[in-house]
Design a protein around this motif. Sequence first.
Motif, PDB file in Angstrom:
ATOM      1  N   ASP A 167      -9.338 -26.315  27.672  1.00  0.00           N
ATOM      2  CA  ASP A 167     -10.573 -26.101  28.518  1.00  0.00           C
ATOM      3  C   ASP A 167     -10.105 -26.453  30.069  1.00  0.00           C
ATOM      4  O   ASP A 167      -9.391 -27.405  30.469  1.00  0.00           O
ATOM      5  CB  ASP A 167     -11.306 -27.260  28.105  1.00  0.00           C
ATOM      6  CG  ASP A 167     -12.781 -27.097  28.738  1.00  0.00           C
ATOM      7  OD1 ASP A 167     -12.930 -26.561  30.047  1.00  0.00           O
ATOM      8  OD2 ASP A 167     -13.627 -27.466  28.298  1.00  0.00           O
ATOM      9  N   VAL A 168     -10.178 -25.440  30.630  1.00  0.00           N
ATOM     10  CA  VAL A 168      -9.650 -25.510  32.180  1.00  0.00           C
ATOM     11  C   VAL A 168     -10.301 -26.562  33.021  1.00  0.00           C
ATOM     12  O   VAL A 168      -9.956 -27.035  34.280  1.00  0.00           O
ATOM     13  CB  VAL A 168      -9.714 -24.482  33.138  1.00  0.00           C
ATOM     14  CG1 VAL A 168      -8.715 -23.379  32.606  1.00  0.00           C
ATOM     15  CG2 VAL A 168     -11.106 -23.754  33.168  1.00  0.00           C
ATOM     16  N   ARG A 169     -11.607 -27.113  32.505  1.00  0.00           N
ATOM     17  CA  ARG A 169     -12.065 -28.468  33.225  1.00  0.00           C
ATOM     18  C   ARG A 169     -11.503 -29.630  32.738  1.00  0.00           C
ATOM     19  O   ARG A 169     -11.488 -29.889  31.539  1.00  0.00           O
ATOM     20  CB  ARG A 169     -13.676 -28.328  33.019  1.00  0.00           C
ATOM     21  CG  ARG A 169     -14.443 -26.859  33.094  1.00  0.00           C
ATOM     22  CD  ARG A 169     -15.745 -26.947  32.490  1.00  0.00           C
ATOM     23  NE  ARG A 169     -15.636 -27.179  31.271  1.00  0.00           N
ATOM     24  CZ  ARG A 169     -16.497 -27.304  30.253  1.00  0.00           C
ATOM     25  NH1 ARG A 169     -17.880 -27.534  30.784  1.00  0.00           N
ATOM     26  NH2 ARG A 169     -16.378 -27.612  29.167  1.00  0.00           N
ATOM     27  N   PHE A 170     -10.985 -30.470  33.739  1.00  0.00           N
ATOM     28  CA  PHE A 170     -10.688 -31.686  33.188  1.00  0.00           C
ATOM     29  C   PHE A 170     -11.742 -32.598  32.883  1.00  0.00           C
ATOM     30  O   PHE A 170     -11.577 -33.278  31.726  1.00  0.00           O
ATOM     31  CB  PHE A 170      -9.514 -32.166  34.361  1.00  0.00           C
ATOM     32  CG  PHE A 170      -9.142 -33.615  34.082  1.00  0.00           C
ATOM     33  CD1 PHE A 170      -8.222 -33.780  32.886  1.00  0.00           C
ATOM     34  CD2 PHE A 170      -9.579 -34.861  34.429  1.00  0.00           C
ATOM     35  CE1 PHE A 170      -7.927 -35.077  32.611  1.00  0.00           C
ATOM     36  CE2 PHE A 170      -9.192 -36.102  34.175  1.00  0.00           C
ATOM     37  CZ  PHE A 170      -8.220 -36.201  33.255  1.00  0.00           C
ATOM     38  N   GLY A 171     -12.318 -33.102  33.949  1.00  0.00           N
ATOM     39  CA  GLY A 171     -13.341 -34.011  33.780  1.00  0.00           C
ATOM     40  C   GLY A 171     -14.435 -33.509  32.819  1.00  0.00           C
ATOM     41  O   GLY A 171     -15.207 -34.657  32.250  1.00  0.00           O
ATOM     42  N   ARG A 172     -14.802 -32.463  32.564  1.00  0.00           N
ATOM     43  CA  ARG A 172     -16.128 -31.909  31.685  1.00  0.00           C
ATOM     44  C   ARG A 172     -15.248 -31.363  30.422  1.00  0.00           C
ATOM     45  O   ARG A 172     -16.372 -30.723  29.949  1.00  0.00           O
ATOM     46  CB  ARG A 172     -16.839 -31.204  32.629  1.00  0.00           C
ATOM     47  CG  ARG A 172     -17.647 -31.771  33.768  1.00  0.00           C
ATOM     48  CD  ARG A 172     -18.740 -32.516  33.446  1.00  0.00           C
ATOM     49  NE  ARG A 172     -19.287 -33.037  34.661  1.00  0.00           N
ATOM     50  CZ  ARG A 172     -20.231 -34.081  34.639  1.00  0.00           C
ATOM     51  NH1 ARG A 172     -20.569 -34.634  33.281  1.00  0.00           N
ATOM     52  NH2 ARG A 172     -20.545 -34.561  35.765  1.00  0.00           N
ATOM     53  N   CYS A 173     -14.223 -31.506  30.103  1.00  0.00           N
ATOM     54  CA  CYS A 173     -13.809 -30.855  28.963  1.00  0.00           C
ATOM     55  C   CYS A 173     -14.256 -31.510  27.536  1.00  0.00           C
ATOM     56  O   CYS A 173     -14.770 -32.572  27.781  1.00  0.00           O
ATOM     57  CB  CYS A 173     -12.165 -30.706  28.783  1.00  0.00           C
ATOM     58  SG  CYS A 173     -11.530 -32.268  28.392  1.00  0.00           S
ATOM     59  N   ASN A 174     -14.286 -31.021  26.516  1.00  0.00           N
ATOM     60  CA  ASN A 174     -14.710 -31.643  25.105  1.00  0.00           C
ATOM     61  C   ASN A 174     -13.939 -32.737  24.707  1.00  0.00           C
ATOM     62  O   ASN A 174     -14.242 -33.804  24.486  1.00  0.00           O
ATOM     63  CB  ASN A 174     -15.222 -30.667  24.163  1.00  0.00           C
ATOM     64  CG  ASN A 174     -16.332 -29.513  24.774  1.00  0.00           C
ATOM     65  OD1 ASN A 174     -17.128 -29.951  25.606  1.00  0.00           O
ATOM     66  ND2 ASN A 174     -16.307 -28.472  24.100  1.00  0.00           N
ATOM     67  N   TYR A 175     -12.633 -32.393  24.605  1.00  0.00           N
ATOM     68  CA  TYR A 175     -11.796 -33.266  23.905  1.00  0.00           C
ATOM     69  C   TYR A 175     -10.534 -33.242  24.519  1.00  0.00           C
ATOM     70  O   TYR A 175     -10.049 -32.523  25.484  1.00  0.00           O
ATOM     71  CB  TYR A 175     -11.423 -32.699  22.684  1.00  0.00           C
ATOM     72  CG  TYR A 175     -12.647 -32.687  21.647  1.00  0.00           C
ATOM     73  CD1 TYR A 175     -12.998 -33.718  20.914  1.00  0.00           C
ATOM     74  CD2 TYR A 175     -13.424 -31.432  21.478  1.00  0.00           C
ATOM     75  CE1 TYR A 175     -14.177 -33.829  19.980  1.00  0.00           C
ATOM     76  CE2 TYR A 175     -14.572 -31.459  20.541  1.00  0.00           C
ATOM     77  CZ  TYR A 175     -14.771 -32.512  20.088  1.00  0.00           C
ATOM     78  OH  TYR A 175     -16.017 -32.577  19.350  1.00  0.00           O
ATOM     79  N   ASN A 224      -8.297 -27.379  36.347  1.00  0.00           N
ATOM     80  CA  ASN A 224      -8.640 -27.941  37.332  1.00  0.00           C
ATOM     81  C   ASN A 224      -8.646 -29.484  37.506  1.00  0.00           C
ATOM     82  O   ASN A 224      -8.988 -29.882  36.294  1.00  0.00           O
ATOM     83  CB  ASN A 224     -10.172 -27.599  37.731  1.00  0.00           C
ATOM     84  CG  ASN A 224     -10.391 -26.288  37.710  1.00  0.00           C
ATOM     85  OD1 ASN A 224      -9.618 -25.286  37.861  1.00  0.00           O
ATOM     86  ND2 ASN A 224     -11.527 -25.834  36.792  1.00  0.00           N
ATOM     87  N   MET A 225      -8.389 -30.149  38.460  1.00  0.00           N
ATOM     88  CA  MET A 225      -8.802 -31.582  38.485  1.00  0.00           C
ATOM     89  C   MET A 225      -8.942 -32.114  39.743  1.00  0.00           C
ATOM     90  O   MET A 225      -8.650 -31.600  40.890  1.00  0.00           O
ATOM     91  CB  MET A 225      -7.180 -32.252  38.108  1.00  0.00           C
ATOM     92  CG  MET A 225      -7.385 -33.704  38.233  1.00  0.00           C
ATOM     93  SD  MET A 225      -5.807 -34.514  37.609  1.00  0.00           S
ATOM     94  CE  MET A 225      -5.739 -34.181  35.876  1.00  0.00           C
ATOM     95  N   CYS A 260      -2.483 -25.000  33.846  1.00  0.00           N
ATOM     96  CA  CYS A 260      -2.409 -23.936  33.042  1.00  0.00           C
ATOM     97  C   CYS A 260      -3.797 -23.339  32.632  1.00  0.00           C
ATOM     98  O   CYS A 260      -4.801 -23.852  32.971  1.00  0.00           O
ATOM     99  CB  CYS A 260      -1.894 -24.871  31.562  1.00  0.00           C
ATOM    100  SG  CYS A 260      -1.495 -23.437  30.189  1.00  0.00           S
ATOM    101  N   GLY A 261      -3.614 -21.998  32.318  1.00  0.00           N
ATOM    102  CA  GLY A 261      -4.937 -21.246  32.357  1.00  0.00           C
ATOM    103  C   GLY A 261      -5.478 -21.594  30.727  1.00  0.00           C
ATOM    104  O   GLY A 261      -5.052 -22.354  30.004  1.00  0.00           O
ATOM    105  N   THR A 275       0.527 -30.496  42.465  1.00  0.00           N
ATOM    106  CA  THR A 275       0.942 -31.583  43.568  1.00  0.00           C
ATOM    107  C   THR A 275      -0.443 -31.871  44.269  1.00  0.00           C
ATOM    108  O   THR A 275      -0.114 -32.671  45.363  1.00  0.00           O
ATOM    109  CB  THR A 275       2.083 -30.935  44.443  1.00  0.00           C
ATOM    110  OG1 THR A 275       1.600 -29.606  44.994  1.00  0.00           O
ATOM    111  CG2 THR A 275       3.323 -30.783  43.599  1.00  0.00           C
ATOM    112  N   GLN A 276      -1.501 -31.302  44.183  1.00  0.00           N
ATOM    113  CA  GLN A 276      -2.693 -31.868  44.798  1.00  0.00           C
ATOM    114  C   GLN A 276      -3.960 -31.235  43.907  1.00  0.00           C
ATOM    115  O   GLN A 276      -3.818 -30.427  42.965  1.00  0.00           O
ATOM    116  CB  GLN A 276      -2.884 -31.101  46.319  1.00  0.00           C
ATOM    117  CG  GLN A 276      -2.575 -29.669  46.281  1.00  0.00           C
ATOM    118  CD  GLN A 276      -3.001 -28.856  47.541  1.00  0.00           C
ATOM    119  OE1 GLN A 276      -2.466 -29.637  48.614  1.00  0.00           O
ATOM    120  NE2 GLN A 276      -3.298 -27.744  47.586  1.00  0.00           N
ATOM    121  N   ALA A 277      -4.882 -31.875  44.215  1.00  0.00           N
ATOM    122  CA  ALA A 277      -6.294 -31.679  43.424  1.00  0.00           C
ATOM    123  C   ALA A 277      -6.599 -30.363  43.831  1.00  0.00           C
ATOM    124  O   ALA A 277      -6.500 -29.872  44.755  1.00  0.00           O
ATOM    125  CB  ALA A 277      -7.404 -32.767  43.897  1.00  0.00           C
TER     126      ALA A 277
END
Length: 410
Positions: free
Chosen positions: A17-25, A70-71, A89-90, A110-112
């Motif tokens: 899941d490319v979303r970090f904060g909102r991924c499921n697991y 993403n982060m 990673c995609g 190296t950056q958000a």
Amino acid sequence: MKIAVSSMSKDLNSMLDVRFGRCNYFVIYDTEEGLVKTIENKGQMSGGGAGIAAAQQIIDEDVDVVITGNMGLNAFNLFKNSDIKVYRCGSIKVETAVQLFKEGKLEELTQAGPAHAGMGMGTGRRFRGEGRLNIAILSGKGGTGKTTISTNLSVITGANYIDCDVEEPNGFIFLKPSQIKREEVKVDYPVVDSSRCTLCGECAKVCQFNALVKTKKDIMLFEKLCHGCHACGIVCKQSALTFGKRIIGTIEEGQYGNLICKRGILNVGEPMAVPVIRRLLKNLPTGTNLIDCAPGTSCNVVSSLQYADGAILVTEPSSFGLHDLKMAVQLVRSFNLPFGVVINKHNTEDDRIQTYCEKENIEILGVIPYRREAAEVYSSGKMIVELPEYKEIFEEIAERLREVFPWNLQ
Ligand code: SF4
Ligand code: SF4
């Protein structure tokens, strides 16, 4: 070493899941013990601070490396302070992402910020600050007049016109650009060297698109399903796979006065529009670009939004219009993009769109009336800003854009 991968479900076969904060697991893989543990992301349900909540969980698990798409800045800084490295990673299988990391093929963050194209098969990058401002124009449903708004707004604002509706790119009918240059879009596909292949089947197992199938005699390729991701080539230990190229579409570029007009065209019968869209958007002109997206909220639109700095949502006052606008709003919000709404074909006292926008605190950039003379001009392939009433309306929308977004529309 413990590696945490943001994941859509619970095991190594899940998609990243490319979303970090909102991924499921988070799937946590221990390289020494070979153990896999899965934790549910507490951040996904947070009203705010999802990235922080997710990062805290990862830190508590004593993880060394995080792989995600993403982060945000907060989570990134928490990891930096905890000596936890983050890699981009995609959306591929978690197992493949771990493998790519082990082989040193993922790029360290190296950056958000969002994922971008690279060895991790990331899916896009933003051009903000690189001399380009990309404004996506989308609609939840087809037939709302998205192309009419895009082409006429290009003419009024002086922004370049980019037609990403590659299955039906019709903006050039109205702009009629000259000096057209063409470039073919090709995708890679694997070619099996049967003298090296041991029929181990690893390539077929890793292909998330089912493009490769192991039969009793050989490895069969369904080339139209192949996304050219090269994962099969990475896992083949016999070096039995090389890659050929096949043409799936065309990019065209021309001039309308000083404007650059570009469009992608997907060949008839080809199922994958995304490679054509990505090729089109990876090489955008400098200045302001209006990106005419595909209708709906499919992956074709998602691919376009990955390159956008902001969005204009085009809708119409009807039940379907409102229903699909809500989906489009959800989509652009998930990208955290600034956006506003244009109501097209407005010919009734129906104010359901205005009521919704007011409730959701969404800016209405303009309301375009539905008139017979505009429909006649449109159906003869002309720009509706040729009509003085419509020219004035589009100038007002351009003015609203300059007010609502800090964009330097010419
Ligand atoms: S991974 Fe390589 S050796 Fe194994 S089946 Fe595929 S091509 Fe053949
Ligand atoms: S390159 Fe094509 S066949 Fe190979 S894993 Fe990727 S999608 Fe499947």
